[in-house]
Design a protein around this motif. Structure first.
Motif, PDB file in Angstrom:
ATOM      1  N   UNK A  39       0.828  -1.209   0.000  1.00 32.46           N
ATOM      2  CA  UNK A  39       0.000   0.000   0.000  1.00 32.46           C
ATOM      3  C   UNK A  39       0.856   1.250   0.000  1.00 32.46           C
ATOM      4  N   UNK A  40       1.928   1.223   0.790  1.00 33.62           N
ATOM      5  CA  UNK A  40       2.864   2.356   0.842  1.00 33.62           C
ATOM      6  C   UNK A  40       3.581   2.508  -0.505  1.00 33.62           C
TER       7      UNK A  40
ATOM      8  N   UNK B  26      -4.944  -6.967  -2.529  1.00 35.13           N
ATOM      9  CA  UNK B  26      -5.127  -6.233  -3.789  1.00 35.13           C
ATOM     10  C   UNK B  26      -4.799  -4.757  -3.603  1.00 35.13           C
ATOM     11  N   UNK B  27      -4.053  -4.200  -4.537  1.00 33.16           N
ATOM     12  CA  UNK B  27      -3.726  -2.776  -4.457  1.00 33.16           C
ATOM     13  C   UNK B  27      -4.113  -2.029  -5.738  1.00 33.16           C
ATOM     14  N   UNK B  28      -4.838  -2.710  -6.620  1.00 33.30           N
ATOM     15  CA  UNK B  28      -5.376  -2.070  -7.815  1.00 33.30           C
ATOM     16  C   UNK B  28      -6.701  -1.403  -7.418  1.00 33.30           C
ATOM     17  N   UNK B  29      -6.744  -0.072  -7.548  1.00 30.44           N
ATOM     18  CA  UNK B  29      -7.901   0.668  -7.032  1.00 30.44           C
ATOM     19  C   UNK B  29      -9.216   0.231  -7.696  1.00 30.44           C
ATOM     20  N   UNK B  30      -9.187  -0.003  -8.998  1.00 32.34           N
ATOM     21  CA  UNK B  30     -10.423  -0.375  -9.697  1.00 32.34           C
ATOM     22  C   UNK B  30     -10.928  -1.753  -9.253  1.00 32.34           C
ATOM     23  N   UNK B  66      -6.725  -0.428   7.297  1.00 35.09           N
ATOM     24  CA  UNK B  66      -6.634  -0.599   5.844  1.00 35.09           C
ATOM     25  C   UNK B  66      -7.099   0.646   5.087  1.00 35.09           C
ATOM     26  N   UNK B  67      -6.186   1.216   4.325  1.00 34.30           N
ATOM     27  CA  UNK B  67      -6.532   2.382   3.511  1.00 34.30           C
ATOM     28  C   UNK B  67      -7.381   1.941   2.326  1.00 34.30           C
ATOM     29  N   UNK B  68      -7.424   0.613   2.113  1.00 33.02           N
ATOM     30  CA  UNK B  68      -8.288   0.048   1.080  1.00 33.02           C
ATOM     31  C   UNK B  68      -9.730   0.531   1.254  1.00 33.02           C
ATOM     32  N   UNK B  69     -10.145   0.827   2.494  1.00 34.94           N
ATOM     33  CA  UNK B  69     -11.551   1.176   2.753  1.00 34.94           C
ATOM     34  C   UNK B  69     -11.936   2.507   2.081  1.00 34.94           C
ATOM     35  N   UNK B  70     -11.278   3.631   2.427  1.00 38.64           N
ATOM     36  CA  UNK B  70     -11.623   4.866   1.704  1.00 38.64           C
ATOM     37  C   UNK B  70     -11.275   4.798   0.215  1.00 38.64           C
ATOM     38  N   UNK B  71     -10.240   4.021  -0.136  1.00 37.85           N
ATOM     39  CA  UNK B  71      -9.870   3.891  -1.558  1.00 37.85           C
ATOM     40  C   UNK B  71     -11.012   3.224  -2.332  1.00 37.85           C
ATOM     41  N   UNK B  72     -11.535   2.122  -1.794  1.00 38.88           N
ATOM     42  CA  UNK B  72     -12.604   1.388  -2.491  1.00 38.88           C
ATOM     43  C   UNK B  72     -13.831   2.279  -2.660  1.00 38.88           C
ATOM     44  N   UNK B  73     -14.189   3.005  -1.599  1.00 38.30           N
ATOM     45  CA  UNK B  73     -15.377   3.870  -1.673  1.00 38.30           C
ATOM     46  C   UNK B  73     -15.158   5.014  -2.663  1.00 38.30           C
TER      47      UNK B  73
END
Lengths: 423, 160
Positions: A39-40, B26-30, B66-73
């Motif tokens: 992520x970083x 997963x780190x792909x935003x889409x 997890x920053x995935x949360x605001x990223x996914x939204x």
């Protein structure tokens, strides 16, 4: 000032701070793992696109890296993430990279104390919410997201609003069969999952003095479940001995001032704490174990940074010795150092003789990643920290959070069981 | 900022619900966006439109870092989450990463706004206009540091 305020004042170059002050604190230690690390890296890529220089870290000697969530690599993507982490640590000259299957490895929060990576009085941030765990060593330990951790890596500091502190005082020693896990579940049940939000949860009193360092770590670990910014316990002789045994030197102790201020005081009598579980689907949804003893289980999970430290395994082994499990039971020691000790002391033999499976150190099924995730409608008793919908697998699976003693006793009977009721 | 509301009448919507743990690799935003809110509403991804607002009760985003949360939204198109209160890491991540605006409202406003209402949010005036209901509500002002980071466009642009 109390201990958290003193640490933040020192780290931000001020003579004093008060709650609600916004400070930029110098960070002494920073951790990333196989979820927050990639992520970083993604944040670094975005910064490069914006023309922000990411070619050098502020101080790579302050950084350490764990591989714990999806290891042993669960499938192709997680394997690629591990490769990315290695490329990252090589590029930036990060020496403290705890690679799984290569020396010392385990769950990041467990490594923080097992490998004495953080010292009392330090500011320690990590790309994981349970970074709070390490506050039991007397450090300011706080979880952050990827952008914030990237900022720390590049600038060596980060902003904090100085929190108010709630003080949890435990009088007396916890009774036999009652563990630190029961106490922290009781607290979360009392104050709720937002009861400590944005605040510090500090623990003290004769009951905390009595506790081992590992038990204290269980308390601070789950301050995250009450929404706290950090959990903290002042270091004492036990803390210093614990860290020295693990190779730490030059240890300072910071204590709260005599006239330190606390926003709220919560006082508990240890003799009144009972074995407790948190029912699905929230850590605040607590009840006494005996109130739910009719619940039939599919699985017992003894693992995670919360519930697979050495003394957690020792507690489970005491129950399982000479017994057979009635339900699928997994034991995953939280670090390889603990695994080895458990092996030398015969604990792993006890687990296997009881019919349980012993797995490698990993976050595994605690976060629904792999190695024992739950199917639809499966019910699990677990020594982990969260039981939100879908946390350990299928959205319609159920997790009861419990101490290692309760989890082991339940494994023996196949139902939720108070260890005091086990013949 | 104008958009329609997707309302979940729930407190403590946690990060395991916003983006389940299995997707943390997963780190792909889409790709993450496809699984937003999957734990609560598997249809979320198909019903959300660019510019929509998500509305929920207290302690939104509790749980993991997890920053995935605001990223996914935000990758789904959500521009702001309106909630009675927020968990701290979700709140920080939303602001420092400039993914979306976490806007605190009072309990009454939360009860009053309905699913699909069209809102206009003005963070300069700390005000929400409910175009569908022809009502106006106050929003809790951002603290000084948060306002500065938002106006800069994230922590890196703010710097000290």
């Amino acid at each position: 000032m109390n201990i958290t305020e003193k640490i933040l004042a020192r780290a931000s170059g001020r003579s004093s701070v008060s709650p609600d002050d916004v400070v930029f604190a110098n960070v002494d230690k920073v951790m990333i793992h196989d979820v927050s690390g990639p992520g970083v890296i993604k944040v670094f890529d975005k910064l490069n696109d914006q023309g922000i220089d990411t070619s050098k870290l502020h101080d790579s000697s302050k950084v350490w890296v764990a591989e714990d969530h999806f290891v042993p690599t669960a499938e192709k993507i997680s394997a690629e993430n591990i490769v990315k982490l290695s490329e990252f640590t090589k590029k930036y000259g990060i020496e403290k990279h705890f690679k799984y299957g290569m020396g010392q490895y385990g769950i990041c929060h467990t490594l923080s104390h097992e490998e004495a990576l953080v010292s009392p009085g330090e500011v320690y941030v990590g790309g994981d919410s349970h970074t709070n765990t390490t506050g039991a060593l007397g450090a300011f330990a706080c979880g952050l997201g990827h952008t914030d951790v990237a900022y720390v890596l590049l600038n060596g500091e980060i902003w904090f609003k100085v929190p108010e502190t709630f003080y949890f005082k435990l009088n007396g020693k916890l009774p036999e069969h009652v563990m630190a896990k029961d106490f922290i579940l009781k607290i979360i049940g009392d104050i709720g999952t937002d009861g400590g939000a944005y605040n510090t949860m500090q623990f003290g009193g004769s009951g905390i003095d009595e506790m081992s360092v590992e038990s204290r770590l269980t308390l601070t670990n789950m301050t995250t479940e009450a929404g706290a910014k950090n959990g903290i316990i002042e270091a004492d002789e036990k803390t210093i001995n614990y860290l020295q045994q693990r190779g730490a030197t030059n240890l300072n102790q910071i204590k709260s001032d005599e006239d330190a201020e606390y926003a709220k005081l919560f006082e508990y009598e240890a003799s009144e704490i009972e074995p407790i579980v948190a029912k699905p689907y929230s850590p605040e949804n607590i009840t006494q174990v005996r109130d739910v003893s009719s619940i039939e289980l599919d699985k017992a999970y003894i693992g995670s940074c919360t519930g697979a430290k050495y003394e957690d395994l020792l507690a489970a082994a005491k129950i399982l010795k000479g017994k057979q499990v009635k339900i699928r039971t997994e034991v995953l020691p939280a670090a390889i150092s603990i695994y080895k000790r458990a092996m030398q002391d015969g604990l792993l033999q006890i687990f296997m003789d009881a019919g349980a499976m012993v797995g490698p150190p990993t976050c595994g099924a605690c976060c629904g990643a792999h190695m024992g995730v739950l199917a639809k409608d499966e019910i699990c008793i677990s020594t982990t920290n969260r039981n939100f919908p879908g946390r350990m697998g299928h959205i319609d699976s159920q997790t009861y959070l419990a101490s290692p003693l309760v989890a082991a006793a339940s494994a023996v009977t196949g139902k939720i069981t108070d260890p005091r009721d086990l013949n | 900022m104008k958009g329609n509301v997707i309302k979940y009448e729930r407190d403590n919507i946690d990060t395991d619900v916003i983006i389940p743990g299995t997707y943390l690799k997963i780190h792909d935003y889409n790709e993450l966006a496809k699984h937003a809110m999957e734990g609560l509403d598997p249809e979320f991804h198909s019903k959300v439109h660019e510019g929509d607002f998500l509305l929920a009760g207290k302690n939104f985003g509790c749980g993991s870092s997890r920053e995935h949360a605001p990223i996914a939204l935000s990758t789904c198109g959500i521009k702001a989450v309106l909630a009675v209160s927020f968990a701290r890491i979700f709140y920080r991540n939303s602001v420092d990463g400039a993914f979306l605006l976490p806007i605190e409202i009072d309990e009454k406003t939360y009860q009053t706004i309905s699913n699909n209402d069209e809102l206009e949010i003005d963070i300069e005036k700390n005000e929400i206009k409910n175009i569908s209901k022809n009502e106006t509500y106050a929003i809790k002002p951002f603290s000084e540091i948060i306002a500065k980071i938002i106006s800069a466009g994230g922590l890196f642009k703010y710097k000290k």
